[in-house]
Structure formats: C-alpha cells, structure tokens
Design an enzyme around this catalytic site. Structure first.
Site: not given
Length: 320
Positions: A110, A247, A277
């Site tokens: 990520c 993020h 996500n």
C-alpha cells in the site's frame, strides 16, 4: 522534481456492500461501520493490472503534456503483477510508447506509490529527466470472498503521476518494520511455500490479515509517523499542510491518524467510501478526485502518507 500531471483508471463495475454482506451472512451496515467502504470497483474478467496501469499512465502523460519519448523511467507499484515472471512494468512501458525508459515493478504494497515518488524523485534529479510513477492493483483476484476482513475492503484501480524537473517534492520518508511481516500476507505462491493443489484448496494463495486490533493500532501510528517524518524532512509542521492525502486504508485509520498528526478532516481527502482500498493505487486516484473537486490548487502544501504490508510506511510533502 515536481508532479506535472496525474491520471487514474477505475473499473466500471462496482460491488456494493449489500452484495458482500449477503454473501458473508453479515448484518446490513456492517461493512460501512467497520471500514467506511460502500462501493468497490472490480476489474472485468479480461482486465489485468497492466490494462489499468496503461490507462492511468496515458492519462497522466496527456495531463502533463509530456511526450512518452521524454520519460526516462517507469516505476510500477503493484502487489498484483500480470504474471509472477516477467515484471509487468516493461509491458506497460512498451504499450505506453516509453521507448527510452527503464521500467521496473515496486513491491511495496500500500505504500508503493509514495515509495515510487521518493525513488522517482531521486532518479529524476540524477538523470535530469521525466519519471512516470504508477500504482495499480487488481486485488479482487487476491481476496478471499469468504473472508469479511478483506472482502469488505479491497478494490481494483490504478493511478499515475508524471515527475518532471523542477521544485515540488519538498521532503520524503521511507520506513520498514519487517518484524511484523505476517500481519498482512499471502502464504503460498513464493519461494517459502510454492503453490500446490493443497495450498489452493486451503486458500493460502489469497490475502490474510492477522491480529486485527493490533494491526489497526500499528497502522495508525505508522501512518502518523510517516507524515511527521516527511514534514520534518521538509522543515515544515502539520499546520502548514493545506491538503492531506492518506492511503485509503479504511476510514477509521484515516481519522485516527489525522488526530495524531493534528490534521482535521476538512483538510483530508477521504474517498474510501466510493473507491475502497486499492493498495498502491489509492493515493494517485485520490489526487485525481481531489483535483476534480477543486481541492488541489497550485502552490498548496500537500502531504501524502501510506502504510502497508511488510510492514512498510512512506510519506511525502509536495508543493502542488
């Protein structure tokens, strides 16, 4: 180096909470309360990571007005390459017409896009040339539809940024905490545990998240630390941040990390409800959405922060 153009590519199909909750036997509203996610873009059966990456990269190059021949390096941040071998970046570079560019995949989960910005900024300064950074993932193919911890959260998409010579990246931070490597992981498919019929039957080729409450607390701390360290490198404090683009891990992590950083939700870009996500793709997609909403203005101070499997973390301060 500075960002001269951005672009995104999001699959047309979206899966809503009601469908996921019905499949998992969850009560209505469970996913939104736990994650902040309402919709998850999901790639079409014939759509791979490279397809999304090419679309996002092409949009970013056009937005920057940069000729593909002027790009010296492509960094593709992905956890879902088209194939285990070869890397996906050379194919993306070929399809984009980056005939003079090196190309390599970055496996920083990520945090991959922010890692790519930091490394691309350094390489771009060294070469005095343009660098294309793309974050792209098709996580729907690495998610167990029977696992509420991941099926309610992860999505597909791609985002890209073109770095060109000039002042724009003011400070960066890269961190790693390998002692926590197994808190988000895929057990089978690597050299430690090759794929086998037994591993596939047991779902060991799909993503798992362990120790949820502690992982949540760790992610919040690492996200805030990455932002503080990047601001320190830029010799700025959080009060100078006009826009924070974290993020999009989940809404609770974003809110708690914001409290630690001292950045209000009014200065925070939160698109997790609509886009889910998509790991390394969330920040560049969020940048595109923020610009569309009029939240990004040239000259602003923009903070990017991310934390992901590894565990890895990263932060960057930009003058937009």
């Amino acid at each position: 180096m500075k960002i001269a153009g951005i672009g995104a590519a999001v699959p047309e199909r979206c899966i809503a909470n009601a469908e996921v909750e019905r499949q998992l036997g969850l009560e209505a509203g469970w996913a939104l309360r736990r994650t902040g996610v309402r919709l998850r873009p999901v790639a079409a059966p014939d759509e791979a990571t490279s397809d999304l990456a090419v679309r996002a990269g092409r949009a970013a190059l056009a937005d920057a007005g940069v000729n593909p021949h002027d790009v010296a390096l492509l960094l593709l941040a992905t956890s879902t390459p088209d194939h285990p071998l070869p890397p996906t970046a050379p194919q993306v570079a070929h399809r984009l017409g980056l005939m003079r560019a090196g190309a390599v995949d970055l496996a920083a989960a990520c945090a991959g896009f922010v890692y790519g910005l930091a490394l691309g900024e350094a390489m771009g300064r060294t070469m005095d040339a343009c660098v294309l950074v793309i974050g792209a993932n098709v996580l729907s193919r690495r998610t167990d539809p029977r696992d509420p911890m991941t099926a309610t959260l992860f999505a597909d998409g791609a985002g890209a940024a073109v770095l060109v010579p000039g002042e724009g990246v003011l400070g960066t931070y890269l961190g790693a905490h390998g002692e926590n490597w197994d808190e988000i992981f895929i057990a089978a498919g690597g050299s430690r545990e090759p794929l086998s019929p037994e591993a596939i039957e047991a779902g060991r080729h799909l993503m798992r998240m362990r120790n949820g409450p502690e992982l949540f607390r760790r992610a919040v701390r690492m996200m805030a630390q990455a932002g503080a360290k990047a601001l320190e490198a830029a010799q700025l404090d959080a009060s100078r941040v006009d826009v924070w683009v974290p993020h999009q891990a989940n809404r609770r992590i974003i809110r708690e990390a914001g409290k630690l950083l001292g950045i209000s939700m009014e200065r925070t870009v939160d698109i997790v409800e609509r886009y889910g996500n998509s790991s390394a793709a969330t920040i560049p997609i969020a940048l595109c959405v923020a610009r569309e909403r009029g939240l990004l203005i040239r000259g602003q101070i923009v903070l990017l922060t991310a934390v992901g499997a590894g565990l890895v973390s990263a932060g960057a301060v930009l003058r937009w």
